[in-house]
Design an enzyme around this catalytic site. Structure first.
Site, short mmCIF file in Angstrom:
data_model
loop_
_atom_site.label_atom_id
_atom_site.label_comp_id
_atom_site.label_asym_id
_atom_site.label_seq_id
_atom_site.Cartn_x
_atom_site.Cartn_y
_atom_site.Cartn_z
N LYS A 13 0.82 -1.22 0.00
CA LYS A 13 0.00 0.00 0.00
C LYS A 13 0.85 1.26 0.00
O LYS A 13 0.58 2.18 -0.75
CB LYS A 13 -0.90 0.07 1.25
CG LYS A 13 -2.07 -0.88 1.24
CD LYS A 13 -3.04 -0.56 2.38
CE LYS A 13 -2.41 -0.59 3.76
NZ LYS A 13 -1.96 -1.93 4.18
N ARG A 88 -9.48 1.96 9.09
CA ARG A 88 -9.18 0.56 9.39
C ARG A 88 -10.23 -0.07 10.30
O ARG A 88 -10.16 -1.27 10.56
CB ARG A 88 -7.83 0.45 10.08
CG ARG A 88 -6.63 0.27 9.13
CD ARG A 88 -5.37 0.37 9.97
NE ARG A 88 -4.28 -0.41 9.51
CZ ARG A 88 -3.16 0.10 8.97
NH1 ARG A 88 -3.03 1.39 8.78
NH2 ARG A 88 -2.17 -0.69 8.64
N ARG A 127 11.26 -7.39 4.29
CA ARG A 127 11.30 -5.94 4.48
C ARG A 127 11.84 -5.58 5.87
O ARG A 127 12.57 -4.61 6.03
CB ARG A 127 9.89 -5.36 4.31
CG ARG A 127 9.85 -3.85 4.35
CD ARG A 127 8.45 -3.30 4.08
NE ARG A 127 7.56 -3.54 5.20
CZ ARG A 127 6.28 -3.20 5.22
NH1 ARG A 127 5.72 -2.66 4.16
NH2 ARG A 127 5.53 -3.42 6.27
N ARG A 133 12.10 -2.24 10.99
CA ARG A 133 10.90 -1.73 11.68
C ARG A 133 10.63 -2.55 12.93
O ARG A 133 10.67 -3.77 12.90
CB ARG A 133 9.68 -1.81 10.75
CG ARG A 133 9.53 -0.60 9.87
CD ARG A 133 8.42 -0.77 8.86
NE ARG A 133 7.13 -1.10 9.43
CZ ARG A 133 5.96 -0.83 8.84
NH1 ARG A 133 5.94 -0.20 7.69
NH2 ARG A 133 4.83 -1.19 9.39
N ARG A 144 -0.53 -8.86 13.03
CA ARG A 144 -1.08 -7.76 12.22
C ARG A 144 -2.02 -8.28 11.13
O ARG A 144 -3.03 -7.66 10.82
CB ARG A 144 0.05 -6.93 11.60
CG ARG A 144 0.83 -6.14 12.63
CD ARG A 144 1.96 -5.35 11.99
NE ARG A 144 1.46 -4.19 11.28
CZ ARG A 144 2.04 -3.67 10.20
NH1 ARG A 144 3.13 -4.19 9.70
NH2 ARG A 144 1.52 -2.61 9.63
P1 AMP Z 1 0.96 1.01 8.32
O1 AMP Z 1 2.27 1.62 7.95
O2 AMP Z 1 -0.19 1.58 7.54
O3 AMP Z 1 0.99 -0.48 8.26
O4 AMP Z 1 0.68 1.41 9.85
C1 AMP Z 1 1.60 1.05 10.87
C2 AMP Z 1 0.89 1.00 12.21
O5 AMP Z 1 0.35 2.28 12.53
C3 AMP Z 1 -0.28 0.04 12.29
O6 AMP Z 1 0.10 -1.28 12.55
C4 AMP Z 1 -1.08 0.65 13.44
O7 AMP Z 1 -0.47 0.35 14.70
C5 AMP Z 1 -0.88 2.14 13.19
N1 AMP Z 1 -1.96 2.65 12.32
C6 AMP Z 1 -1.84 3.12 11.06
N2 AMP Z 1 -3.02 3.50 10.56
C7 AMP Z 1 -3.93 3.25 11.53
C8 AMP Z 1 -5.34 3.40 11.63
N3 AMP Z 1 -6.07 3.87 10.59
N4 AMP Z 1 -5.94 3.04 12.79
C9 AMP Z 1 -5.23 2.56 13.84
N5 AMP Z 1 -3.91 2.37 13.80
C10 AMP Z 1 -3.25 2.72 12.66
#
Ligand code: AMP
Length: 190
Positions: A13, A88, A127, A133, A144
């Site tokens: 994404k 989400r 990754r 990370r 996740r």
């Molecule tokens: P991502 O890079 O989009 O995978 O986001 C990394 C982390 O940020 C996720 O695993 C969540 O802990 C947090 N996060 C990102 N977007 C959201 C969201 N819309 N709602 C809640 N937590 C989020």
């Protein structure tokens, strides 16, 4: 164009969001990136978000929603945006609807990148070695995927019922997937 890019963790994404936003001339708004920037800067928001992120859990809705409301009120998002990683949860869908309504806008498209869970877990493990990370240990990666399946996958139905959803095969070269998304967007009535 106001669109969402959805899909399970590891589906690409973030990468696609940047390419597509560039091609479409709109800002990419990634909640994950905003959280990570806050963690890095050790802001209050970052300190709060970090413990959820490290465990592979979602940051609470009220924290995330307030952050997105602020971000979408900035000038550059006035003409459109591509949201990456938001909404989400069902309450987040409601908040996004409210934010859009407050600005007199509506969503044009929801693109879901589709990929097999095993392929994704492999991709994320690779990754994690490159990026380091802290939310990329194997246990957290699997968690996740489960959180996505339980909390976020049901949102696809909501957007399908609204006639906004297009599903795109997320496996392939970056440029190939981008072209698939751009072609899929043309199939919506827009
Ligand atoms: P991502 O890079 O989009 O995978 O986001 C990394 C982390 O940020 C996720 O695993 C969540 O802990 C947090 N996060 C990102 N977007 C959201 C969201 N819309 N709602 C809640 N937590 C989020």
């Amino acid at each position: 164009m106001r669109m969402l890019l959805m899909g399970p963790p590891g589906a690409g994404k973030g990468t696609q969001a940047k390419v597509l936003a560039d091609r479409l001339g709109i800002p990419a708004v990634s909640t994950g990136d905003i959280f990570r920037a806050n963690v890095k800067d050790e802001t209050e928001l970052g300190l709060e978000a970090k413990r959820y992120m490290d465990a592979g859990n979602y940051v609470p809705d009220e924290v995330t929603n307030a952050m997105v409301r602020d971000r979408l009120s900035e000038a550059d998002a006035g003409e459109g945006f591509l949201l990456d990683g938001y909404p989400r949860t069902l309450p987040q869908v409601g908040t996004l609807d409210d934010i859009l309504a407050d600005h007199g806008h509506q969503l044009n498209a929801v693109v879901a990148l589709v990929a097999d869970t095993d392929v994704l877990v492999d991709r994320m493990l690779r990754r994690s070695k490159v990026d380091g990370r802290s939310d990329d240990s194997e246990e957290v990666i699997r968690h996740r995927q489960e959180v996505y399946a339980a909390e976020t996958k049901p949102l696809l139905r909501v957007y399908a019922q609204r006639g906004l959803l297009v599903e795109v095969d997320g496996v392939g070269e970056i440029a190939e997937v981008s072209e698939r998304v751009l072609a899929a967007l043309k199939t919506l009535d827009g």
